[in-house]
Design a protein around this motif. Structure first.
Motif, PDB file in Angstrom:
ATOM      1  N   ASP A 127      17.873 -13.258 -21.642  1.00 56.13           N
ATOM      2  CA  ASP A 127      17.181 -12.851 -20.387  1.00 56.13           C
ATOM      3  C   ASP A 127      16.585 -14.069 -19.713  1.00 56.13           C
ATOM      4  O   ASP A 127      16.829 -15.106 -19.624  1.00 56.13           O
ATOM      5  CB  ASP A 127      16.514 -11.629 -20.828  1.00 56.13           C
ATOM      6  N   ASN A 131      14.612 -17.087 -18.725  1.00 61.61           N
ATOM      7  CA  ASN A 131      14.137 -18.385 -19.355  1.00 61.61           C
ATOM      8  C   ASN A 131      14.663 -18.189 -20.688  1.00 61.61           C
ATOM      9  O   ASN A 131      14.028 -19.148 -21.503  1.00 61.61           O
ATOM     10  CB  ASN A 131      12.646 -18.500 -19.217  1.00 61.61           C
ATOM     11  N   THR A 168      27.294 -11.702 -16.451  1.00 58.53           N
ATOM     12  CA  THR A 168      26.700 -11.059 -15.550  1.00 58.53           C
ATOM     13  C   THR A 168      26.900 -11.229 -13.975  1.00 58.53           C
ATOM     14  O   THR A 168      27.185 -10.402 -13.240  1.00 58.53           O
ATOM     15  CB  THR A 168      25.007 -11.102 -15.835  1.00 58.53           C
TER      16      THR A 168
HETATM   17  P1  NAD Z   1      17.037 -17.105 -15.331  1.00 55.27           P
HETATM   18  O1  NAD Z   1      15.706 -17.554 -16.270  1.00 55.27           O
HETATM   19  O2  NAD Z   1      18.066 -17.715 -15.884  1.00 55.27           O
HETATM   20  O3  NAD Z   1      16.982 -17.365 -13.866  1.00 55.27           O
HETATM   21  C1  NAD Z   1      15.724 -16.782 -13.080  1.00 55.27           C
HETATM   22  C2  NAD Z   1      15.825 -17.189 -11.811  1.00 55.27           C
HETATM   23  O4  NAD Z   1      14.809 -16.610 -10.843  1.00 55.27           O
HETATM   24  C3  NAD Z   1      15.263 -18.951 -11.737  1.00 55.27           C
HETATM   25  O5  NAD Z   1      16.306 -19.543 -10.627  1.00 55.27           O
HETATM   26  C4  NAD Z   1      14.104 -18.839 -11.115  1.00 55.27           C
HETATM   27  O6  NAD Z   1      13.675 -20.047 -10.414  1.00 55.27           O
HETATM   28  C5  NAD Z   1      14.463 -17.521 -10.118  1.00 55.27           C
HETATM   29  N1  NAD Z   1      12.904 -17.133  -9.479  1.00 55.27           N
HETATM   30  C6  NAD Z   1      11.770 -16.857 -10.334  1.00 55.27           C
HETATM   31  N2  NAD Z   1      10.766 -16.341  -9.611  1.00 55.27           N
HETATM   32  C7  NAD Z   1      11.464 -16.511  -8.464  1.00 55.27           C
HETATM   33  C8  NAD Z   1      10.993 -15.770  -7.057  1.00 55.27           C
HETATM   34  N3  NAD Z   1       9.826 -15.227  -6.877  1.00 55.27           N
HETATM   35  N4  NAD Z   1      12.003 -15.868  -5.897  1.00 55.27           N
HETATM   36  C9  NAD Z   1      13.012 -16.768  -5.737  1.00 55.27           C
HETATM   37  N5  NAD Z   1      13.409 -16.890  -7.243  1.00 55.27           N
HETATM   38  C10 NAD Z   1      12.642 -16.772  -8.381  1.00 55.27           C
HETATM   39  O7  NAD Z   1      17.073 -15.695 -15.704  1.00 55.27           O
HETATM   40  P2  NAD Z   1      18.450 -14.565 -15.624  1.00 55.27           P
HETATM   41  O8  NAD Z   1      18.894 -14.614 -16.838  1.00 55.27           O
HETATM   42  O9  NAD Z   1      19.367 -15.307 -14.360  1.00 55.27           O
HETATM   43  O10 NAD Z   1      17.752 -13.195 -15.038  1.00 55.27           O
HETATM   44  C11 NAD Z   1      17.632 -12.590 -13.774  1.00 55.27           C
HETATM   45  C12 NAD Z   1      17.494 -11.533 -13.719  1.00 55.27           C
HETATM   46  O11 NAD Z   1      18.899 -10.841 -13.994  1.00 55.27           O
HETATM   47  C13 NAD Z   1      16.455 -10.448 -14.599  1.00 55.27           C
HETATM   48  O12 NAD Z   1      15.902  -9.550 -13.773  1.00 55.27           O
HETATM   49  C14 NAD Z   1      17.076 -10.351 -15.747  1.00 55.27           C
HETATM   50  O13 NAD Z   1      16.352  -9.099 -16.407  1.00 55.27           O
HETATM   51  C15 NAD Z   1      18.602  -9.764 -15.241  1.00 55.27           C
HETATM   52  N6  NAD Z   1      19.689  -9.946 -16.009  1.00 55.27           N
HETATM   53  C16 NAD Z   1      20.083 -10.816 -16.875  1.00 55.27           C
HETATM   54  C17 NAD Z   1      21.161 -10.859 -17.503  1.00 55.27           C
HETATM   55  C18 NAD Z   1      21.665 -12.125 -18.172  1.00 55.27           C
HETATM   56  O14 NAD Z   1      22.681 -12.038 -18.641  1.00 55.27           O
HETATM   57  N7  NAD Z   1      20.824 -13.210 -18.340  1.00 55.27           N
HETATM   58  C19 NAD Z   1      21.786  -9.628 -17.764  1.00 55.27           C
HETATM   59  C20 NAD Z   1      21.462  -8.390 -17.014  1.00 55.27           C
HETATM   60  C21 NAD Z   1      20.275  -8.598 -16.330  1.00 55.27           C
END
Ligand code: NAD
Length: 424
Positions: free
Chosen positions: A152, A154, A195
């Motif tokens: 998820d 980070n 995703t």
């Molecule tokens: P990640 O850590 O890979 O990426 C998060 C991104 O958001 C980073 O680029 C960060 O710089 C950016 N970010 C943080 N704060 C921000 C802000 N205020 N404005 C703009 N950008 C910002 O995380 P991820 O895995 O991509 O997850 C992102 C979302 O997707 C979360 O809500 C997570 O629960 C959801 N999600 C992830 C997965 C998965 O497979 N990784 C699956 C379903 C849902």
């Protein structure tokens, strides 16, 4: 709490998940006993995690694992590392996993984990020790037939590899204890971008429904991590013009379309989008209101709120992140001409390919990439079509339709297993 300034600061995923659930449960006339069963976690673990830091000092972190419901299969859900992680958020995120897995018809329940930490300030060695100690702290709660974590915010394949290794040291070789692993350790082809690929499949299907070709559309993707980057990449490969992207540092706009691969290379090299020359830089939070057809929040929760929804120019929001819309603001969106496709549908590609990874681990067999993608397409199309049909039939929002479909599945399984007896 319903005025503009309050909703801007609203971030509680648990409260949001309950408000969404209640809206669907009211329409289903779900009785109070069922509501109580479905609105509460099965089990919640809060654990202190001591870690020897590189400077020799010991720091103690707080970690959580919440298991919401496992009536349809083992608990499943990501592990988040972030300074804002709280038990309440993890509780809500765990409930969303139950509804997502049920809507997608995956034989899994819901869970989520998190550690309150700032991984950006930690070395790889510190992160490894933190992760291994978290596995130790979760004790017998996780396992291939009990509860299966995944990446998820980070967290990534490397961290999933450490979880697999630490658990296997205690229990014997157990690749199925975690998904999103490196391919070399039993990960699945197509999991890393699953995703984002799934989001692009839902956007394509929506465009088809609108009788549009993707090359006639534009999108803004907020967040440029795993989900945001792969969503933007797949959409741009399908012809959609991605006119703005952002990360935690800055926003980048380019009306002709941002070169996503180049932006991705820049972020990998520099650690952020800051300084990327392929577009104009704007304050990070302004991308949400930038002109486009499709707004795709793919970062954190509560990005669309009372303070900004009236400035949003997109007519459709695809929730790639979990909980990006403030639940108090959501009822106001139809009046502003904005339609929402909900997270439990839109970002379901990740858990779907996690499910495929788990199946491959159980089979000790590796599927080809084409098989993974074809199966993913089938699952996403099926869920999309069901949500559209129910929403149209009952004249309800796509979120409520998705919840009704999911809740019905969980309730049916509960009745059939004899875990919960009630009139419904
Ligand atoms: P990640 O850590 O890979 O990426 C998060 C991104 O958001 C980073 O680029 C960060 O710089 C950016 N970010 C943080 N704060 C921000 C802000 N205020 N404005 C703009 N950008 C910002 O995380 P991820 O895995 O991509 O997850 C992102 C979302 O997707 C979360 O809500 C997570 O629960 C959801 N999600 C992830 C997965 C998965 O497979 N990784 C699956 C379903 C849902």
């Amino acid at each position: 709490m319903n005025n503009t300034s309050d909703t801007e600061s609203f971030t509680d995923c648990h409260k949001a998940s309950i408000m969404q659930f209640d809206r669907a449960a009211d329409l289903m006339s779900l009785d109070s006993e069922l509501r109580q069963w479905l609105n509460t976690s099965f089990r919640e673990l809060s654990v202190r995690i001591p870690v020897r830091m590189d400077d020799g000092n010991v720091r103690v972190f707080s970690g959580y694992r919440v298991q919401h419901n496992n009536v349809r299969g083992p608990h499943k859900g990501g592990l988040r590392y972030h300074p804002d992680v709280s038990l309440s958020d993890v509780r809500g995120l765990a409930a969303w996993m139950t509804w997502k897995c049920a809507l997608l018809d995956l034989p899994l329940g819901g869970a989520k984990g998190g550690i309150t930490c700032n991984p950006k300030d930690m070395s790889p060695g510190e992160l490894e020790r933190l992760t291994r100690e978290y596995v130790h702290g979760t004790g017998d709660l996780i396992g291939p037939l009990k509860d299966i974590p995944a990446p998820d915010i980070n967290t990534n394949a490397r961290i999933m590899g450490w979880i697999m290794d630490e658990y296997s040291k205690r229990q014997g070789y157990s690749p199925g204890v975690v998904t999103g692993k490196p391919i070399e350790l039993g990960g699945s082809s197509g999991r890393e971008d699953a995703t984002g690929r799934g989001v692009s499949m839902i956007v394509s299907r929506w465009a088809q429904k609108e009788n549009k070709r993707l090359n006639q559309t534009s999108a803004v993707v907020q967040g440029f991590g795993n989900v945001g980057y792969h969503t933007a990449l797949h959409l741009s490969r399908l012809g959609c013009r991605v006119v703005a992207v952002s990360d935690s540092v800055t926003g980048i706009i380019n009306k002709n379309g941002v070169d996503i691969e180049a932006a991705g290379r820049h972020k990998k090299k520099k650690g952020s989008l800051s300084g990327f020359a392929g577009g104009e830089s704007i304050p990070r939070d302004e991308v949400v209101t930038f002109q486009c057809d499709y707004l795709i929040p793919a970062a954190l929760q509560n990005v669309v709120h009372g303070g900004n929804f009236q400035k949003i120019q997109a007519r459709i929001i695809f929730e790639a992140a979990n909980g990006p819309i403030c639940p108090y603001t959501e009822p106001l969106l139809p009046g502003a001409g904005i339609t929402v496709l909900p997270d439990i549908l839109v970002n379901g590609g990740g858990v779907t390919v996690s499910y495929f990874e788990w199946v491959q681990n159980i089979q000790h067999f590796q599927w080809k990439g084409e098989v993974v993608q074809a199966e993913l397409q089938t699952v996403m199309n099926r869920a999309f079509d069901k949500v559209m049909a129910l929403a149209q039939e009952r004249n309800i929002s796509f979120r409520i339709a998705a919840y009704i479909l999911a809740i019905e599945k969980v309730v049916q399984a509960g009745h059939l297993r004899g875990i919960y007896q009630s009139q419904y």
